[in-house]
Design an enzyme around this catalytic site. Structure first.
Site, PDB file in Angstrom:
ATOM      1  N   HIS A 166       0.897  -1.242   0.023  1.00  8.95           N
ATOM      2  CA  HIS A 166      -0.109  -0.045   0.054  1.00  8.95           C
ATOM      3  C   HIS A 166       0.926   1.162   0.048  1.00  8.95           C
ATOM      4  CE1 HIS A 166      -3.911   1.903   0.767  1.00  8.95           C
ATOM      5  NE2 HIS A 166      -3.082   2.847   1.652  1.00  8.95           N
TER       6      HIS A 166
ATOM      7  N   MET B  65      -4.418  10.399  -2.403  1.00  7.99           N
ATOM      8  CA  MET B  65      -5.330  11.370  -1.381  1.00  7.99           C
ATOM      9  C   MET B  65      -4.850  12.448  -1.991  1.00  7.99           C
ATOM     10  SD  MET B  65      -4.652   9.204   2.338  1.00  7.99           S
ATOM     11  CE  MET B  65      -3.342   8.417   1.453  1.00  7.99           C
TER      12      MET B  65
ATOM     13  N   MET C 156     -12.470   3.872   4.553  1.00 11.82           N
ATOM     14  CA  MET C 156     -11.541   4.383   5.459  1.00 11.82           C
ATOM     15  C   MET C 156     -12.044   4.485   6.764  1.00 11.82           C
ATOM     16  SD  MET C 156      -8.569   5.345   3.697  1.00 11.82           S
ATOM     17  CE  MET C 156      -7.836   6.166   5.112  1.00 11.82           C
TER      18      MET C 156
HETATM   19  C1  DX5 Z   1      -3.958   7.173   6.259  1.00  9.34           C
HETATM   20  C2  DX5 Z   1      -3.488   6.234   5.171  1.00  9.34           C
HETATM   21  C3  DX5 Z   1      -3.225   5.004   5.771  1.00  9.34           C
HETATM   22  C4  DX5 Z   1      -2.027   4.835   6.919  1.00  9.34           C
HETATM   23  C5  DX5 Z   1      -2.428   3.609   7.718  1.00  9.34           C
HETATM   24  O1  DX5 Z   1      -4.254   8.353   5.622  1.00  9.34           O
HETATM   25  O2  DX5 Z   1      -4.155   6.386   4.010  1.00  9.34           O
HETATM   26  O3  DX5 Z   1      -2.972   4.196   4.902  1.00  9.34           O
HETATM   27  O4  DX5 Z   1      -0.869   4.974   6.505  1.00  9.34           O
HETATM   28  O5  DX5 Z   1      -1.705   3.545   8.916  1.00  9.34           O
HETATM   29  P1  DX5 Z   1      -2.011   2.956  10.300  1.00  9.34           P
HETATM   30  O6  DX5 Z   1      -2.246   1.559   9.868  1.00  9.34           O
HETATM   31  O7  DX5 Z   1      -0.948   3.247  11.118  1.00  9.34           O
HETATM   32  O8  DX5 Z   1      -3.124   3.525  10.486  1.00  9.34           O
HETATM   33 ZN    ZN Z   2      -3.949   4.347   2.739  1.00  6.42          ZN
END
Ligand code: DX5
Ligand code: ZN
Length: 220
Positions: free
Chosen positions: A32, A67, A136
């Site tokens: 990811h 994003m 999300m």
């Molecule tokens: C947040 C990101 C996530 C984040 C996840 O905006 O899209 O992918 O890096 O990190 P954790 O697993 O630490 O919540």
């Molecule tokens: Zn993410």
């Protein structure tokens, strides 16, 4: 049945290539990659040159989470850099249908993501155009936040819709996933689990295995 997609946002950026390899050796299904523009979210991360430099290091599919505001402008760049799944945010683009079709035309699998405040109802019109729906479970922008259990009904709603419609859409969750919340998300219907701090905060192989185990246990 369950895929785990480690988020490199929580990896050590001084040796990103090795961190990617650690994920691959640890059994990751996807990698990811969180791309932030400082506009759609307050944070800034990385872009196509970094993805392109990681591409020769591994064969794991890159699950690229954009994003960024008006992502249509950058579809070509991200597909060229090596994104296999290219996920855009519903809230970030007015020309969503064109964007999703272009992602496929350029050769990647289109994904669509929604923030916590966006309902599943809002993505329904696009479900036939995507290979992945990303719900999300934190407000996008930063790693290390707490999983929002309030999102579980939305995950259930999406699961039910996908199953009933017979669409081939992967259901992914992202944000605050660890070995406990992985079970909750899987039980609600998620099948692709993104995790950053819960994976890179320890021994990658063990952490991936624990997340997968907890998710699989919740399905039985
Ligand atoms: C947040 C990101 C996530 C984040 C996840 O905006 O899209 O992918 O890096 O990190 P954790 O697993 O630490 O919540
Ligand atoms: Zn993410």
């Amino acid at each position: 049945m369950i895929k785990v997609s480690p988020s490199i946002l929580s990896a050590n950026f001084t040796r990103l290539g090795d961190e990617v390899k650690r994920a691959e050796r640890g059994g990751a299904d996807y990698l990811h990659v969180d791309v932030m523009d400082g506009v759609f979210v307050p944070n800034l991360t990385l872009g196509p040159p970094v993805i392109a430099s990681l591409r020769p290091v591994t064969e794991i599919p890159f699950d690229v989470h954009l994003m960024i505001q008006r992502p249509r402008r950058y579809v070509d760049d991200f597909v060229r850099s090596g994104a296999n799944i290219l996920t855009v945010h519903l809230e970030a683009e007015e020309e969503m249908e064109k964007t999703l079709k272009e992602i496929r035309e350029f050769g990647a699998r289109p994904g669509l993501s929604i923030k916590p405040a966006t309902t599943f109802e809002a993505v329904k019109p696009f479900m036939g155009l995507v290979d992945l729906l990303l719900i999300m479970t934190v407000e996008p922008g930063f790693a290390g936040q707490q999983f929002m259990v309030e999102m579980l009904p939305k995950i259930e709603e999406a699961r039910e819709f996908i199953d009933k419609s017979g669409l081939d859409v992967e259901l992914e969750v992202d944000g605050g996933v660890d070995e406990v919340t992985a079970g909750l998300a899987a039980k609600a219907g998620a099948r692709v689990l993104v995790a950053g701090s819960a994976i890179y905060g320890g021994r990658v192989r063990n952490r991936i295995a624990k997340i997968r185990k907890s998710a699989l246990a919740a399905l039985t």
